[in-house]
Design a protein around this motif. Structure first.
Motif, PDB file in Angstrom:
ATOM      1  N   UNK A  29      63.301 -48.219  -5.171  1.00  0.00           N
ATOM      2  CA  UNK A  29      61.781 -48.813  -4.571  1.00  0.00           C
ATOM      3  C   UNK A  29      61.536 -49.480  -6.486  1.00  0.00           C
ATOM      4  N   UNK A  30      61.518 -48.099  -8.079  1.00  0.00           N
ATOM      5  CA  UNK A  30      61.323 -48.948  -8.441  1.00  0.00           C
ATOM      6  C   UNK A  30      62.425 -49.694  -9.177  1.00  0.00           C
ATOM      7  N   UNK A  31      63.748 -49.517  -8.913  1.00  0.00           N
ATOM      8  CA  UNK A  31      64.892 -50.611  -8.834  1.00  0.00           C
ATOM      9  C   UNK A  31      64.637 -51.464  -8.429  1.00  0.00           C
ATOM     10  N   UNK A  32      64.268 -51.628  -7.660  1.00  0.00           N
ATOM     11  CA  UNK A  32      64.089 -53.116  -7.521  1.00  0.00           C
ATOM     12  C   UNK A  32      63.002 -53.843  -8.251  1.00  0.00           C
ATOM     13  N   UNK A  33      61.446 -53.318  -8.278  1.00  0.00           N
ATOM     14  CA  UNK A  33      61.050 -54.071  -8.484  1.00  0.00           C
ATOM     15  C   UNK A  33      60.811 -54.506 -10.208  1.00  0.00           C
ATOM     16  N   UNK A  34      61.918 -53.602 -10.901  1.00  0.00           N
ATOM     17  CA  UNK A  34      62.673 -53.674 -12.695  1.00  0.00           C
ATOM     18  C   UNK A  34      63.580 -54.057 -12.207  1.00  0.00           C
ATOM     19  N   UNK A  35      64.442 -54.124 -11.604  1.00  0.00           N
ATOM     20  CA  UNK A  35      65.928 -54.877 -11.893  1.00  0.00           C
ATOM     21  C   UNK A  35      66.194 -55.504 -10.955  1.00  0.00           C
TER      22      UNK A  35
END
Length: 323
Positions: A29-35
């Protein structure tokens, strides 16, 4: 099946060893938001589809938090700090209250009034009651145009209409013209862009009103080719605009996070405060009705009460001469 004793042992594993799957989902989830820009658009415009609903990934964080508490997983709870930080960076500022209205601020209203609106007069009165300096409308049918003109005329004596888009203003308008944003594959008459200069007490402002093509979600993904082409044409026109201050209002059929609007968002600033989800009116999940500016700052955006349209109107406050 494991014995009852074995199940107890499994449940009593240290908190740092439980919930690794939840921790993995938090990292994703963090990866989808940040990248999110790294998600490719080559297949089904998946990147654009994700960016349409990017703020809603915050709900995933809430779900994972509840599950981590139920699982009593320390590693999942700590890992959730990653998507929380990413969401706060992307969207947290929109939750903050806007600054007090400045003496020179303009208020504008943007609304797709819908070609099925059964009460154009009531819609016009509702928009005018918000007291904006400028009102931009899309899907104004020829049969409804006289109603909008008559209803808005007492408070908005200046207006320009091209095809199905229109601009009403308290300030004199000059230089109104059609803006060609029609995709190449459309051969029928299609006028959904206009430009005019509003002569405000704080200087001339080039005002654009646009209605970009709709997108469709199907088995092959997000169909946004026409929308993206139209955004590119509009972006090139705005880049060549000689008037320093520019305001763009319109139903752009996309959120400002969507890379399909990069030809516009790379040249214009967007709202600093407010989510203002505008579509669909019955249960708004995204703001596809936008207000952007150049050499001016969109300080706050909000929705107005519903009208006879499937979109909610949005009202924005703009500080001229900034940005």
């Amino acid at each position: 099946m494991p014995s009852r004793g074995e199940a107890v042992v499994q449940w009593d594993r240290p908190a740092w060893e439980r919930g690794r799957v939840l921790a993995g989902l938090a990292v994703v989830t963090a990866g989808l938001l940040a990248f999110h820009r790294a998600v490719p658009n080559s297949v089904g415009h998946l990147g654009s589809l994700l960016e349409q609903f990017l703020p809603w990934l915050g709900l995933m964080v809430v779900v994972l938090f509840v599950l981590a508490l139920l699982r009593r997983s320390a590693i999942a709870l700590v890992t959730l700090l990653l998507p929380v930080a990413a969401w706060t960076y992307l969207c947290g500022g929109l939750l903050l209250p806007g600054a007090a209205r400045g003496a020179h601020d303009l208020v504008v209203v943007q609304h797709n009034v819908s070609d099925e609106n059964a009460d154009p007069a009531g819609t016009a009165r509702s928009l005018a009651d918000a007291g904006p300096d400028l009102i931009a409308l899309e899907e104004v049918l020829p049969a409804a145009l006289p109603v909008y003109e008559k209803t808005l005329a007492p408070r908005y004596p200046h207006h320009a209409v091209r095809g199905t888009v229109g601009l009403w203003s308290k300030h004199p308008l000059t230089g109104s013209r059609t803006v060609d944003i029609k995709p190449r594959e459309i051969t029928d008459s299609w006028q959904r862009g206009l430009r005019a200069v509003a002569r405000t007490p704080h200087g001339d402002i080039a005002v654009y009103v646009a209605h970009l093509p709709s997108v469709r979600l199907g088995a092959s993904g997000l169909g946004s080719t026409w929308r993206d082409e139209s955004a590119g044409k509009l972006g090139r026109v705005i880049a060549a605009e000689s008037v320093k201050q520019v305001i763009l209002m319109g139903d752009l059929n996309s959120t400002v996070d969507d890379r399909g609007l990069a030809p516009l968002t790379s040249r214009l600033n967007t709202a600093q405060r407010g989510f203002a989800f505008s579509f669909p009116a019955s249960f708004p999940v995204a703001r596809i009705d936008q207000v952007m500016a150049r050499s001016a700052t969109v300080t706050h955006i909000r929705t107005l009460p519903g009208t006879g349209s499937d979109h909610l109107p949005v009202a924005a406050r703009i500080a001229p001469g900034q940005g």
